[in-house]
Motif scaffolding. Structure first.
Motif, PDB file in Angstrom:
ATOM      1  N   MET A 172       0.838  -1.208   0.000  1.00 55.09           N
ATOM      2  CA  MET A 172       0.000   0.000   0.000  1.00 55.09           C
ATOM      3  C   MET A 172       0.869   1.253   0.000  1.00 55.09           C
ATOM      4  O   MET A 172       0.559   2.241  -0.661  1.00 55.09           O
ATOM      5  CB  MET A 172      -0.941  -0.005   1.208  1.00 55.09           C
ATOM      6  N   ARG A 173       1.991   1.185   0.728  1.00 59.95           N
ATOM      7  CA  ARG A 173       2.877   2.355   0.765  1.00 59.95           C
ATOM      8  C   ARG A 173       3.514   2.585  -0.616  1.00 59.95           C
ATOM      9  O   ARG A 173       3.556   3.710  -1.115  1.00 59.95           O
ATOM     10  CB  ARG A 173       3.964   2.182   1.835  1.00 59.95           C
ATOM     11  N   ALA A 174       3.962   1.479  -1.254  1.00 62.47           N
ATOM     12  CA  ALA A 174       4.571   1.613  -2.593  1.00 62.47           C
ATOM     13  C   ALA A 174       3.549   2.202  -3.575  1.00 62.47           C
ATOM     14  O   ALA A 174       3.890   3.046  -4.416  1.00 62.47           O
ATOM     15  CB  ALA A 174       5.067   0.254  -3.078  1.00 62.47           C
ATOM     16  N   ALA A 175       2.284   1.773  -3.460  1.00 62.85           N
ATOM     17  CA  ALA A 175       1.232   2.285  -4.355  1.00 62.85           C
ATOM     18  C   ALA A 175       1.006   3.774  -4.101  1.00 62.85           C
ATOM     19  O   ALA A 175       0.874   4.562  -5.040  1.00 62.85           O
ATOM     20  CB  ALA A 175      -0.058   1.497  -4.129  1.00 62.85           C
ATOM     21  N   ARG A 176       1.009   4.148  -2.822  1.00 61.01           N
ATOM     22  CA  ARG A 176       0.790   5.567  -2.487  1.00 61.01           C
ATOM     23  C   ARG A 176       1.941   6.422  -3.022  1.00 61.01           C
ATOM     24  O   ARG A 176       1.729   7.492  -3.589  1.00 61.01           O
ATOM     25  CB  ARG A 176       0.652   5.726  -0.969  1.00 61.01           C
ATOM     26  N   ARG A 178       3.763   5.829  -5.584  1.00 54.82           N
ATOM     27  CA  ARG A 178       3.605   5.945  -7.039  1.00 54.82           C
ATOM     28  C   ARG A 178       2.561   7.021  -7.363  1.00 54.82           C
ATOM     29  O   ARG A 178       2.745   7.841  -8.257  1.00 54.82           O
ATOM     30  CB  ARG A 178       3.162   4.582  -7.594  1.00 54.82           C
ATOM     31  N   GLU A 179       1.481   7.031  -6.591  1.00 56.18           N
ATOM     32  CA  GLU A 179       0.426   8.035  -6.820  1.00 56.18           C
ATOM     33  C   GLU A 179       0.938   9.441  -6.526  1.00 56.18           C
ATOM     34  O   GLU A 179       0.643  10.391  -7.251  1.00 56.18           O
ATOM     35  CB  GLU A 179      -0.801   7.731  -5.951  1.00 56.18           C
ATOM     36  N   GLY A 208       1.813   8.934 -10.746  1.00 61.30           N
ATOM     37  CA  GLY A 208       1.466   7.687 -11.433  1.00 61.30           C
ATOM     38  C   GLY A 208       0.058   7.259 -11.054  1.00 61.30           C
ATOM     39  O   GLY A 208      -0.444   7.654 -10.004  1.00 61.30           O
ATOM     40  N   ASN A 209      -0.585   6.461 -11.931  1.00 58.95           N
ATOM     41  CA  ASN A 209      -1.915   6.007 -11.521  1.00 58.95           C
ATOM     42  C   ASN A 209      -1.841   4.573 -11.011  1.00 58.95           C
ATOM     43  O   ASN A 209      -0.985   3.797 -11.402  1.00 58.95           O
ATOM     44  CB  ASN A 209      -2.934   6.280 -12.639  1.00 58.95           C
ATOM     45  N   VAL A 210      -2.711   4.253 -10.070  1.00 61.15           N
ATOM     46  CA  VAL A 210      -2.694   2.915  -9.457  1.00 61.15           C
ATOM     47  C   VAL A 210      -4.109   2.339  -9.433  1.00 61.15           C
ATOM     48  O   VAL A 210      -5.064   3.030  -9.084  1.00 61.15           O
ATOM     49  CB  VAL A 210      -2.159   2.981  -7.999  1.00 61.15           C
ATOM     50  N   LEU A 211      -4.213   1.095  -9.859  1.00 61.68           N
ATOM     51  CA  LEU A 211      -5.478   0.369  -9.715  1.00 61.68           C
ATOM     52  C   LEU A 211      -5.341  -0.479  -8.459  1.00 61.68           C
ATOM     53  O   LEU A 211      -4.482  -1.354  -8.376  1.00 61.68           O
ATOM     54  CB  LEU A 211      -5.716  -0.504 -10.952  1.00 61.68           C
ATOM     55  N   HIS A 212      -6.186  -0.181  -7.486  1.00 60.78           N
ATOM     56  CA  HIS A 212      -5.986  -0.775  -6.150  1.00 60.78           C
ATOM     57  C   HIS A 212      -6.697  -2.112  -6.003  1.00 60.78           C
ATOM     58  O   HIS A 212      -7.871  -2.167  -5.657  1.00 60.78           O
ATOM     59  CB  HIS A 212      -6.487   0.195  -5.081  1.00 60.78           C
ATOM     60  N   LEU A 213      -5.930  -3.182  -6.257  1.00 58.14           N
ATOM     61  CA  LEU A 213      -6.483  -4.511  -5.991  1.00 58.14           C
ATOM     62  C   LEU A 213      -5.729  -5.162  -4.827  1.00 58.14           C
ATOM     63  O   LEU A 213      -5.749  -6.372  -4.638  1.00 58.14           O
ATOM     64  CB  LEU A 213      -6.431  -5.396  -7.247  1.00 58.14           C
ATOM     65  N   GLU A 214      -5.023  -4.316  -4.089  1.00 57.07           N
ATOM     66  CA  GLU A 214      -4.250  -4.840  -2.957  1.00 57.07           C
ATOM     67  C   GLU A 214      -4.989  -4.655  -1.632  1.00 57.07           C
ATOM     68  O   GLU A 214      -4.804  -5.439  -0.714  1.00 57.07           O
ATOM     69  CB  GLU A 214      -2.862  -4.160  -2.899  1.00 57.07           C
ATOM     70  N   VAL A 215      -5.817  -3.640  -1.557  1.00 53.99           N
ATOM     71  CA  VAL A 215      -6.362  -3.301  -0.238  1.00 53.99           C
ATOM     72  C   VAL A 215      -7.519  -4.197   0.167  1.00 53.99           C
ATOM     73  O   VAL A 215      -8.440  -4.436  -0.605  1.00 53.99           O
ATOM     74  CB  VAL A 215      -6.843  -1.831  -0.145  1.00 53.99           C
ATOM     75  N   GLU A 248       5.017  -1.723 -13.961  1.00 55.68           N
ATOM     76  CA  GLU A 248       4.782  -1.733 -15.407  1.00 55.68           C
ATOM     77  C   GLU A 248       3.320  -1.538 -15.806  1.00 55.68           C
ATOM     78  O   GLU A 248       3.027  -1.140 -16.926  1.00 55.68           O
ATOM     79  CB  GLU A 248       5.325  -3.046 -16.010  1.00 55.68           C
ATOM     80  N   THR A 249       2.383  -1.850 -14.899  1.00 55.15           N
ATOM     81  CA  THR A 249       0.959  -1.744 -15.282  1.00 55.15           C
ATOM     82  C   THR A 249       0.161  -0.827 -14.354  1.00 55.15           C
ATOM     83  O   THR A 249      -0.972  -0.467 -14.678  1.00 55.15           O
ATOM     84  CB  THR A 249       0.258  -3.124 -15.241  1.00 55.15           C
ATOM     85  N   GLY A 250       0.708  -0.520 -13.193  1.00 57.12           N
ATOM     86  CA  GLY A 250      -0.041   0.295 -12.230  1.00 57.12           C
ATOM     87  C   GLY A 250      -1.041  -0.526 -11.421  1.00 57.12           C
ATOM     88  O   GLY A 250      -1.825   0.032 -10.661  1.00 57.12           O
ATOM     89  N   ILE A 251      -1.006  -1.860 -11.576  1.00 55.78           N
ATOM     90  CA  ILE A 251      -1.935  -2.697 -10.793  1.00 55.78           C
ATOM     91  C   ILE A 251      -1.251  -3.111  -9.493  1.00 55.78           C
ATOM     92  O   ILE A 251      -0.173  -3.706  -9.509  1.00 55.78           O
ATOM     93  CB  ILE A 251      -2.341  -3.980 -11.552  1.00 55.78           C
ATOM     94  N   ALA A 252      -1.895  -2.787  -8.376  1.00 51.18           N
ATOM     95  CA  ALA A 252      -1.364  -3.216  -7.081  1.00 51.18           C
ATOM     96  C   ALA A 252      -2.118  -4.461  -6.617  1.00 51.18           C
ATOM     97  O   ALA A 252      -3.349  -4.489  -6.642  1.00 51.18           O
ATOM     98  CB  ALA A 252      -1.516  -2.100  -6.056  1.00 51.18           C
TER      99      ALA A 252
END
Ligand code: PLP
Length: 385
Positions: free
Chosen positions: A22-26, A28-29, A33-40, A342-346
């Motif tokens: 979640m921290r790495a995704a944040r 990136r944002e 960068g854009n993130v599709l959040h499938l991790e939370v 590479e895809t922005g998918i977390a």
């Protein structure tokens, strides 16, 4: 001389990897960068309106001091009524403790029922914090390696094998994280009886109750009063950040848990307790939220195989799919990092949930928005295809 800045040995526990993701995704944002959040593992929607209204009213009307350690009597009574309405069970409000989420619930369960050295069974894959907290408390987690072909749940023989050197208890979640699979009522009863037959205490983590897509989940209290049930307002009730949950205790653990709460956190947040009373009347709104999860689940379950991730046990509860990624990688941590980059998918590496075989799995959460999940499926097909 002892270096007082050195951390204790007991604090040397593994991180909760999803929080690192979640921290790495944040980050990136934050860099645009854009993130599709499938991790939370949390609902994408806020608490229902009547919960927010109840909180606003409490802010105006109550001085919001401490409550009884075990919680507001009105909330304990409302939770007891919930067991009557949902499970036709009579649970005395005195056996209910209000907690700061089920996170505090299982820590209180471990502290009240087990001493250092206690052997307590859990599943791999399973919720990582059980194992880590047990280690910190000097307990011995006894991992049962469950299998996809058994719906990621332990069999009677596997539970018995876990008890071959003695067993003080077991903790299981159904519906489960990270697999979204559930125990049948027969298997729940069988596991409770097996653990009790071994002389152990069964702890049932029912945090994903309400989030089921076939029949309703059965409560461990339907089969025995001598179990601990841990539950929470975080998931079905969309109240993760309110830090509020509850546990139902066998009589002999009521006073020990009360003393522990008094010493550990005095009482759960009063504002959240008032809000939680209203949560049980938000059924209609919450069922709408669940309908979106169901749609998301169907979409993801159809699309992941098209991207090449074909080995997934269908989820009948919670909001996760646990996918075997071995056709692409044997290192789920590196794979998740590369996928985010590479895809922005977390998504969350299985290593969080299973130190042994989690390197071959990824957990996808479908608790978010449907358009994000559809976009993630599209990018994943391009990336892996
Ligand atoms: C199985 C399980 N138990 C407990 C928790 C802790 O949740 P909370 O403390 O928000 O109630 C989680 C959170 O993801 C979970 O998945």
């Amino acid at each position: 001389m002892k270096n007082t800045l050195l951390p204790s040995k007991r604090s040397a526990i593994d991180p909760f990897i999803v929080m690192d993701v979640m921290r790495a995704a944040r980050e990136r944002e934050e860099k645009g960068g854009n993130v599709l959040h499938l991790e939370v593992g949390q609902p994408g929607t806020p608490a229902p309106k009547i919960v927010l209204d109840a909180a606003a009213a409490a802010l105006r009307q109550d001085k919001l001091g401490y409550t009884d350690a075990m919680g507001l009597p009105a909330l304990r009574a409302r939770i007891a009524a919930h067991y009557r309405e949902k499970h036709n069970l009579d649970v005395a409000p005195e056996r209910i403790a209000v907690t700061t989420g089920s996170s505090a619930g299982f820590v209180l369960a471990f502290l009240s029922a087990f001493d250092a050295g206690a052997r307590v069974a859990l599943t791999n894959p399973g919720y990582p914090c059980y194992r880590q907290v047990m280690k910190t408390l000097g307990m011995t987690p006894v991992a049962i390696q469950t299998r996809a072909e058994h719906n990621w749940m332990p069999t009677r023989d596997e539970m018995r094998a876990a008890g071959k050197d003695g067993l003080d208890g077991a903790i299981l979640a159904s519906p489960a994280n990270p697999t979204g699979t559930m125990l049948s009522p027969q298997d729940l009863q069988m596991l409770i009886e097996t653990v009790q037959g071994l002389g152990g205490l069964y702890i049932s983590d029912e945090i994903y109750h309400g989030l089921t897509y076939g029949g309703q989940a059965h409560c461990a209290l339907e089969f025995s009063d001598d179990v601990i049930v841990v539950n929470s307002f975080s998931k079905y009730y969309c109240m993760t950040g309110w830090r509020i949950g509850w546990m139902v205790l066998p009589e002999n653990l009521v006073r020990p848990v009360e003393r522990l709460i008094q010493n550990l956190y005095i009482s759960a947040p009063t504002l959240s307790q008032y809000a939680a009373i209203a949560a049980f009347d938000a059924g209609e709104d919450l069922e709408k939220v669940k309908a979106v999860y169901r749609q998301n689940r169907d979409l993801l379950a159809a699309e992941l195989p098209r991207a090449g991730l074909t080995k997934i046990v269908p989820a009948t509860g919670a909001f996760y799919l646990y996918a075997d990624i071995r056709d692409f990688s044997d290192d789920s941590y590196a794979f998740a990092k590369k996928m985010l980059h590479e895809t922005g998918i977390a998504a969350t590496p299985g290593l969080d949930f299973d130190p042994e075989f989690g390197h071959a799995y990824l957990r996808f959460s479908f608790a978010g928005k449907t358009d994000q999940i559809a976009e993630a499926a599209r990018r994943l097909k391009d990336w892996l295809g």
